[in-house]
Enzyme design. Structure first.
Site, PDB file in Angstrom:
ATOM      1  N   GLY A  76      47.258  43.416  31.855  1.00  0.00           N
ATOM      2  CA  GLY A  76      47.233  43.728  30.437  1.00  0.00           C
ATOM      3  C   GLY A  76      47.877  45.022  29.998  1.00  0.00           C
ATOM      4  O   GLY A  76      47.754  45.404  28.833  1.00  0.00           O
ATOM      5  N   TRP A  78      51.058  45.844  29.442  1.00  0.00           N
ATOM      6  CA  TRP A  78      52.036  45.658  28.368  1.00  0.00           C
ATOM      7  C   TRP A  78      51.342  45.267  27.065  1.00  0.00           C
ATOM      8  O   TRP A  78      51.730  45.702  25.988  1.00  0.00           O
ATOM      9  CB  TRP A  78      53.065  44.596  28.768  1.00  0.00           C
ATOM     10  CG  TRP A  78      54.207  45.159  29.554  1.00  0.00           C
ATOM     11  CD1 TRP A  78      54.164  46.203  30.435  1.00  0.00           C
ATOM     12  CD2 TRP A  78      55.566  44.721  29.526  1.00  0.00           C
ATOM     13  NE1 TRP A  78      55.404  46.437  30.966  1.00  0.00           N
ATOM     14  CE2 TRP A  78      56.282  45.541  30.432  1.00  0.00           C
ATOM     15  CE3 TRP A  78      56.236  43.716  28.854  1.00  0.00           C
ATOM     16  CZ2 TRP A  78      57.651  45.384  30.660  1.00  0.00           C
ATOM     17  CZ3 TRP A  78      57.601  43.550  29.085  1.00  0.00           C
ATOM     18  CH2 TRP A  78      58.293  44.377  29.972  1.00  0.00           C
ATOM     19  N   ASP A  99      48.513  33.907  30.415  1.00  0.00           N
ATOM     20  CA  ASP A  99      48.530  34.042  31.875  1.00  0.00           C
ATOM     21  C   ASP A  99      47.688  32.932  32.485  1.00  0.00           C
ATOM     22  O   ASP A  99      46.747  32.429  31.855  1.00  0.00           O
ATOM     23  CB  ASP A  99      47.977  35.405  32.309  1.00  0.00           C
ATOM     24  CG  ASP A  99      48.526  35.837  33.670  1.00  0.00           C
ATOM     25  OD1 ASP A  99      49.187  36.884  33.743  1.00  0.00           O
ATOM     26  OD2 ASP A  99      48.303  35.115  34.662  1.00  0.00           O
ATOM     27  N   ASP A 115      49.433  27.752  31.386  1.00  0.00           N
ATOM     28  CA  ASP A 115      50.718  27.830  32.078  1.00  0.00           C
ATOM     29  C   ASP A 115      51.833  27.698  31.040  1.00  0.00           C
ATOM     30  O   ASP A 115      51.962  26.655  30.391  1.00  0.00           O
ATOM     31  CB  ASP A 115      50.801  26.705  33.108  1.00  0.00           C
ATOM     32  CG  ASP A 115      52.058  26.770  33.963  1.00  0.00           C
ATOM     33  OD1 ASP A 115      52.927  27.626  33.690  1.00  0.00           O
ATOM     34  OD2 ASP A 115      52.169  25.962  34.904  1.00  0.00           O
ATOM     35  N   ASP A 140      56.676  40.697  32.005  1.00  0.00           N
ATOM     36  CA  ASP A 140      56.765  41.606  33.146  1.00  0.00           C
ATOM     37  C   ASP A 140      56.434  40.857  34.435  1.00  0.00           C
ATOM     38  O   ASP A 140      56.015  41.448  35.425  1.00  0.00           O
ATOM     39  CB  ASP A 140      55.811  42.796  32.946  1.00  0.00           C
ATOM     40  CG  ASP A 140      56.095  43.943  33.910  1.00  0.00           C
ATOM     41  OD1 ASP A 140      57.281  44.189  34.205  1.00  0.00           O
ATOM     42  OD2 ASP A 140      55.134  44.586  34.378  1.00  0.00           O
ATOM     43  N   LYS A 180      61.417  41.373  32.954  1.00  0.00           N
ATOM     44  CA  LYS A 180      61.744  42.009  34.230  1.00  0.00           C
ATOM     45  C   LYS A 180      62.661  41.112  35.045  1.00  0.00           C
ATOM     46  O   LYS A 180      62.445  39.907  35.157  1.00  0.00           O
ATOM     47  CB  LYS A 180      60.468  42.295  35.025  1.00  0.00           C
ATOM     48  CG  LYS A 180      60.749  42.795  36.443  1.00  0.00           C
ATOM     49  CD  LYS A 180      59.624  43.627  36.997  1.00  0.00           C
ATOM     50  CE  LYS A 180      58.318  42.892  37.115  1.00  0.00           C
ATOM     51  NZ  LYS A 180      57.261  43.795  37.629  1.00  0.00           N
TER      52      LYS A 180
END
Length: 236
Positions: A76, A78, A99, A115, A140, A180
């Site tokens: 958590g 971000w 998530d 998902d 990320d 990322k």
């Protein structure tokens, strides 16, 4: 303890018992990482919070009142940063954190344990946003690694490509995607996809990313909107 080149006291982990070398190196790095220590002081759940902070300080894409989606959000860090910047804790925006893993509550963050690769996920997200799209989709995520460099690079690029595809289904025109990635020669398809869908695409390496890591971030701004499928010409 000993001092490092910056004059800070350095903690050394003694190997003992059955601790693997890789575990010892990871623990040693964590104990001596100034961002880890700062995250504890600032109340952030991970050092990754400073990566998003640095990127947004430079490019200013998180704004008050936005609708933001955080993919692979746990633990958590971000989401904490974004919630403050868009004002969602004060009702001035909306942040949806997605998530597969559970995530503790964060003020101003709505958590969805699902998902994002599920075909129903984009519609579910739009429903949570009140039928509207998102201004920012951020990720990320890194995924699980095998230890085989080439395999891991392909998996990571595939994950980011999936995140970018998800973003293209839920972003408003003009929206932003930040994710990322890891420097490799395997991301040509990803970059072509982003350059097709966004007005500006660039790589960013925040100071909070470790210097010895190939980690960096791709920032895509100015989503062009979903392109209509080409129609086949009709026979006369």
């Amino acid at each position: 303890m000993a001092k490092d080149t910056t004059g800070r006291m350095r903690v050394t982990v003694k190997s003992g018992g059955r601790m693997k070398l890789s575990s010892k190196l990871w623990l040693d790095r964590q104990l001596n990482d100034p961002y880890v220590a700062q995250a504890k002081r600032d109340g952030y759940r991970s050092r990754a919070a400073y990566k998003l902070t640095e990127i947004d300080d430079k490019y200013h894409f998180l704004k008050s009142g936005q609708a933001v989606v955080d993919l692979g959000a746990a633990p958590g860090g971000w989401s904490q940063v974004a919630a403050k910047r868009i004002g969602s804790a004060n009702g001035r925006g909306k942040l949806i954190a997605i998530d597969l893993l559970e995530m503790g509550e964060i003020p101003g963050v709505t958590f969805a344990q699902l998902d994002f690769l599920d075909s129903a996920a984009p519609d579910k997200l739009r429903e949570m946003l009140g039928g509207d799209g998102a201004d920012v989709v951020m990720s990320d995520m890194a995924g699980n690694t095998t230890g085989h460099r080439k395999t891991d690079q392909l998996r990571i690029v595939g994950l980011v490509e999936s995140a970018a595809q998800f973003a293209s289904e839920v972003l408003k025109p003009g929206g932003i995607f930040v994710a990322k990635v890891f420097q490799s020669g395997a991301d040509a398809t990803l970059m072509n996809q982003l350059k097709r869908d966004f007005a500006t695409v660039k790589h960013v390496k925040p100071a909070a990313s470790r210097k010895d890591s190939s980690e960096r971030y791709v920032l895509a701004m100015g989503f062009r909107g979903t392109q209509p499928a080409a129609q086949e010409p009709q026979e006369p």
